[in-house]
Scaffold this active site. Structure first.
Site, PDB file in Angstrom:
ATOM      1  N   LYS A 126       0.863  -1.198   0.000  1.00 42.29           N
ATOM      2  CA  LYS A 126       0.000   0.000   0.000  1.00 42.29           C
ATOM      3  C   LYS A 126       0.887   1.232   0.000  1.00 42.29           C
ATOM      4  O   LYS A 126       2.025   1.188   0.479  1.00 42.29           O
ATOM      5  CB  LYS A 126      -0.873   0.013   1.257  1.00 42.29           C
ATOM      6  CG  LYS A 126      -2.099   0.893   1.150  1.00 42.29           C
ATOM      7  CD  LYS A 126      -3.224   0.178   0.455  1.00 42.29           C
ATOM      8  CE  LYS A 126      -4.429   1.054   0.234  1.00 42.29           C
ATOM      9  NZ  LYS A 126      -5.586   0.268  -0.230  1.00 42.29           N
ATOM     10  N   ASP A 166      -7.075   4.602  -4.276  1.00 44.97           N
ATOM     11  CA  ASP A 166      -7.718   4.417  -2.969  1.00 44.97           C
ATOM     12  C   ASP A 166      -8.332   5.788  -2.655  1.00 44.97           C
ATOM     13  O   ASP A 166      -8.561   6.580  -3.588  1.00 44.97           O
ATOM     14  CB  ASP A 166      -6.693   3.956  -1.902  1.00 44.97           C
ATOM     15  CG  ASP A 166      -7.363   3.455  -0.616  1.00 44.97           C
ATOM     16  OD1 ASP A 166      -7.825   2.316  -0.583  1.00 44.97           O
ATOM     17  OD2 ASP A 166      -7.454   4.229   0.363  1.00 44.97           O
TER      18      ASP A 166
HETATM   19  P1  NDP Z   1     -12.964   8.120  -2.466  1.00 45.52           P
HETATM   20  O1  NDP Z   1     -11.893   9.090  -2.257  1.00 45.52           O
HETATM   21  O2  NDP Z   1     -13.543   7.949  -3.819  1.00 45.52           O
HETATM   22  O3  NDP Z   1     -14.173   8.406  -1.478  1.00 45.52           O
HETATM   23  C1  NDP Z   1     -14.005   8.416  -0.103  1.00 45.52           C
HETATM   24  C2  NDP Z   1     -15.320   8.734   0.558  1.00 45.52           C
HETATM   25  O4  NDP Z   1     -15.194   8.530   1.958  1.00 45.52           O
HETATM   26  C3  NDP Z   1     -15.726  10.178   0.385  1.00 45.52           C
HETATM   27  O5  NDP Z   1     -17.116  10.292   0.410  1.00 45.52           O
HETATM   28  C4  NDP Z   1     -15.085  10.833   1.608  1.00 45.52           C
HETATM   29  O6  NDP Z   1     -15.702  12.053   1.996  1.00 45.52           O
HETATM   30  C5  NDP Z   1     -15.321   9.780   2.657  1.00 45.52           C
HETATM   31  N1  NDP Z   1     -14.274   9.892   3.685  1.00 45.52           N
HETATM   32  C6  NDP Z   1     -12.939   9.836   3.503  1.00 45.52           C
HETATM   33  N2  NDP Z   1     -12.279  10.045   4.647  1.00 45.52           N
HETATM   34  C7  NDP Z   1     -13.217  10.247   5.571  1.00 45.52           C
HETATM   35  C8  NDP Z   1     -13.170  10.504   6.944  1.00 45.52           C
HETATM   36  N3  NDP Z   1     -12.000  10.612   7.606  1.00 45.52           N
HETATM   37  N4  NDP Z   1     -14.356  10.628   7.598  1.00 45.52           N
HETATM   38  C9  NDP Z   1     -15.541  10.510   6.921  1.00 45.52           C
HETATM   39  N5  NDP Z   1     -15.643  10.272   5.603  1.00 45.52           N
HETATM   40  C10 NDP Z   1     -14.496  10.143   4.950  1.00 45.52           C
HETATM   41  O7  NDP Z   1     -12.394   6.723  -1.928  1.00 45.52           O
HETATM   42  P2  NDP Z   1     -12.910   5.246  -2.220  1.00 45.52           P
HETATM   43  O8  NDP Z   1     -14.373   5.241  -2.413  1.00 45.52           O
HETATM   44  O9  NDP Z   1     -12.030   4.668  -3.245  1.00 45.52           O
HETATM   45  O10 NDP Z   1     -12.540   4.505  -0.859  1.00 45.52           O
HETATM   46  C11 NDP Z   1     -13.450   4.358   0.220  1.00 45.52           C
HETATM   47  C12 NDP Z   1     -13.013   3.236   1.125  1.00 45.52           C
HETATM   48  O11 NDP Z   1     -12.970   2.013   0.373  1.00 45.52           O
HETATM   49  C13 NDP Z   1     -11.617   3.362   1.738  1.00 45.52           C
HETATM   50  O12 NDP Z   1     -11.614   2.743   3.003  1.00 45.52           O
HETATM   51  C14 NDP Z   1     -10.748   2.555   0.780  1.00 45.52           C
HETATM   52  O13 NDP Z   1      -9.568   2.100   1.414  1.00 45.52           O
HETATM   53  C15 NDP Z   1     -11.693   1.405   0.487  1.00 45.52           C
HETATM   54  N6  NDP Z   1     -11.435   0.638  -0.718  1.00 45.52           N
HETATM   55  C16 NDP Z   1     -11.330   1.232  -1.921  1.00 45.52           C
HETATM   56  C17 NDP Z   1     -11.133   0.483  -3.058  1.00 45.52           C
HETATM   57  C18 NDP Z   1     -11.108   1.080  -4.408  1.00 45.52           C
HETATM   58  O14 NDP Z   1     -11.041   0.324  -5.377  1.00 45.52           O
HETATM   59  N7  NDP Z   1     -11.197   2.392  -4.572  1.00 45.52           N
HETATM   60  C19 NDP Z   1     -10.935  -0.971  -2.972  1.00 45.52           C
HETATM   61  C20 NDP Z   1     -11.148  -1.521  -1.660  1.00 45.52           C
HETATM   62  C21 NDP Z   1     -11.358  -0.722  -0.580  1.00 45.52           C
HETATM   63  P3  NDP Z   1     -14.930  13.446   1.740  1.00 45.52           P
HETATM   64  O15 NDP Z   1     -15.059  13.696   0.275  1.00 45.52           O
HETATM   65  O16 NDP Z   1     -15.633  14.415   2.582  1.00 45.52           O
HETATM   66  O17 NDP Z   1     -13.484  13.228   2.158  1.00 45.52           O
HETATM   67  O1  2IT Z   2      -8.003  -1.358  -0.693  1.00 46.96           O
HETATM   68  C1  2IT Z   2      -7.945  -1.825  -1.848  1.00 46.96           C
HETATM   69  O2  2IT Z   2      -8.078  -3.025  -2.070  1.00 46.96           O
HETATM   70  C2  2IT Z   2      -7.720  -0.888  -2.947  1.00 46.96           C
HETATM   71  N1  2IT Z   2      -7.653   0.317  -2.715  1.00 46.96           N
HETATM   72  C3  2IT Z   2      -7.575  -1.402  -4.347  1.00 46.96           C
HETATM   73  C4  2IT Z   2      -6.173  -1.892  -4.585  1.00 46.96           C
HETATM   74  C5  2IT Z   2      -5.853  -2.238  -6.011  1.00 46.96           C
HETATM   75  O3  2IT Z   2      -4.670  -2.545  -6.237  1.00 46.96           O
HETATM   76  O4  2IT Z   2      -6.714  -2.210  -6.887  1.00 46.96           O
END
Ligand code: NDP
Ligand code: 2IT
Length: 445
Positions: A126, A166
């Protein structure tokens, strides 16, 4: 926890002080592994646990960049290459002001087991930076990404370490980083996933984490003889994962009534209009509260934690770590929630997760439920190696199959090691078994 496992955890805490998120992630996994260690003393003799909790390599670096006014900023960045027993290090990059070593370690550690569960050949890693992308112009984002890659490029590669997105890193950022990598190395390779569709990205990668989370939850519901049809759903967050969790849940007949960002949440009894959320978040990059200007029937409530007060059948926490605590879990349980699947990484605190399991709420832990994103990243790597593009349907079917397989292997491991139905234990054990076998076979490295 046995004395041995306790001592491994104590060493982790001592070696990595002031990193509570990392301690939390390690503690949860080690707790689950006690019955495995008891039945496999050879793992203890080979110090598999002591090795698996220590990253193979940690890279810390400085990222200097200039804003549009010419002012110079310096951010701190990380790439933690945690475990390569199953393949090249694989895992996203997070840009958020809360990023520090402990966050990247917790995410990298989770990634080892998650990637193992997908059945694809990917190790765990990561990266990220404490850079805050909010309110920055496109050119500031580009300059930051270029400076970030100017250091990172020497550590990564299509067969060594393959980053992706992420929090705070989506298609725009991956594109800028890919461009800089290509410029520095002269190589057009699949060194990042989540690329644009025109230059090697995979169909379904954008949707993968959210869709995968809903596919996983659907399997849990099926196990109880029910489905998403007619269910009321709360999805926290409004980023990549949340948006596509909403989309798939809706396609399967559910109604999503609440979504959030870090400032607050929106609620609409008749269901939240996803097209409007996509326009706000993906195109205009605005705050979720703007939604109520377009939809008068919806209300906005300041403060994101309140979203768990909304009555729902299914809760999908898709924002960030520790966003759903024990109190919120109690409220959800007393409101009749029957299933929780973690779209985010570690969104439920340990007491929340335990409360769900204890009260018979179906609970899908993140490393299983959100593995769809990295799974399709693995499929993107496969397509890049083949120099081919797969169509949407076949890639989506592949994703669906991977998610149902993860559900099956986690359920079977939970049952085999004495806690039937406990998918926290099941996912940790199933993910761990494959990595530990590979580590044993590869000798002391
Ligand atoms: P984005 O940046 O697209 O969206 C994040 C969302 O979460 C936003 O709505 C943001 O609000 C909110 N958020 C972030 N930090 C905080 C906080 N400290 N408190 C409250 N809300 C918060 O990220 P993703 O959708 O990609 O990721 C979301 C989650 O999913 C994370 O935990 C990530 O690790 C996990 N994840 C993502 C994957 C991916 O493929 N993208 C794969 C697997 C897991 P704001 O805009 O106000 O910051
Ligand atoms: O938390 C996760 O699994 C991710 N942010 C996606 C990682 C990836 O390599 O697609």
């Amino acid at each position: 926890m046995s004395g041995y496992i306790e001592s491994v955890l104590e060493t982790v805490k001592k070696r990595n002080p002031n990193e509570p998120e990392f301690h939390q992630a390690v503690e949860e996994v080690l707790e689950s592994l006690a019955p495995v260690i008891n039945t496999h003393p050879e793992l203890r003799d080979a110090a598999i646990l002591e090795r698996i909790v220590e990253p193979e390599r940690q890279i810390w670096f400085r990222v200097p960049w200039q804003d549009d006014q010419g002012k110079i900023h310096v951010n701190r960045a990380f790439r933690i290459e945690f475990n390569s027993a199953l393949g090249p290090y694989k895992g996203g990059i997070r840009f958020h002001p809360s990023v520090y070593a402990g966050i990247i370690k917790f995410l990298g550690f989770e990634q080892i087991f998650k990637n193992s569960l997908t059945g694809l050949m990917m190790g765990g890693g990561k990266g990220g930076s404490d850079f805050d992308p909010k309110g920055k112009s496109d050119s500031e984002i580009m300059r930051f990404c270029q400076s970030f890659m100017t250091e990172l490029y020497r550590h990564i590669g299509a067969d060594t370490d393959v980053p992706a997105g992420d929090i705070g890193v989506g298609g725009r950022e991956v594109g800028y980083m890919f461009g800089q990598y290509k410029r520095l190395t002269g190589l057009f390779t699949g060194v990042l996933t989540g690329k644009g569709l025109d230059f090697g990205g995979s169909l379904v990668r954008t949707e993968a984490t959210g869709y995968g989370c809903v596919y996983f939850c659907e399997e849990m519901l099926k196990g109880k003889g029910t489905s998403f049809e007619g269910k009321t759903v709360t999805v926290s967050g409004s980023g990549n994962v949340a948006i596509y969790a909403h989309e798939k849940a809706t396609q399967l007949g559910a109604k999503v009534v609440a979504m959030s960002d870090s400032n607050g949440y929106i609620y609409c009894e008749s269901g939240i209009d996803l097209a409007a959320v996509k326009q706000l978040k993906e195109v205009e990059r605005k705050r979720i509260k703007e939604y109520v200007k377009m939809h008068k029937a919806a209300k906005y409530v300041e403060g994101c934690g309140g979203i768990w007060d909304v009555k729902c059948d299914v809760a999908l926490p898709c924002a960030t770590q520790n966003e759903l605590d024990g109190e919120a879990a109690k409220t959800l349980i007393s409101n009749g929630c029957i299933a929780v699947a973690e779209g985010a990484n570690m969104p439920c605190t340990p007491d929340a997760a335990k409360a769900f399991v204890k009260n018979g709420v179906l609970f899908g832990p993140g490393k299983a439920a959100n593995a769809g994103g990295v799974a399709v990243s693995g499929l993107e790597m496969a397509q890049n190696s083949q120099r081919l593009h797969w169509n949407f349907e076949e890639t989506d079917q592949y994703l669906h199959r991977i998610m149902t397989d993860i559900y099956t292997s986690s359920s079977e491991a939970a049952e085999k090691y004495g806690t039937p139905g406990n998918l926290i234990n099941g996912a940790n054990i199933a993910g761990f078994m494959k990595v530990s076998r590979a580590m044993m076979a590869q000798g002391l490295v």
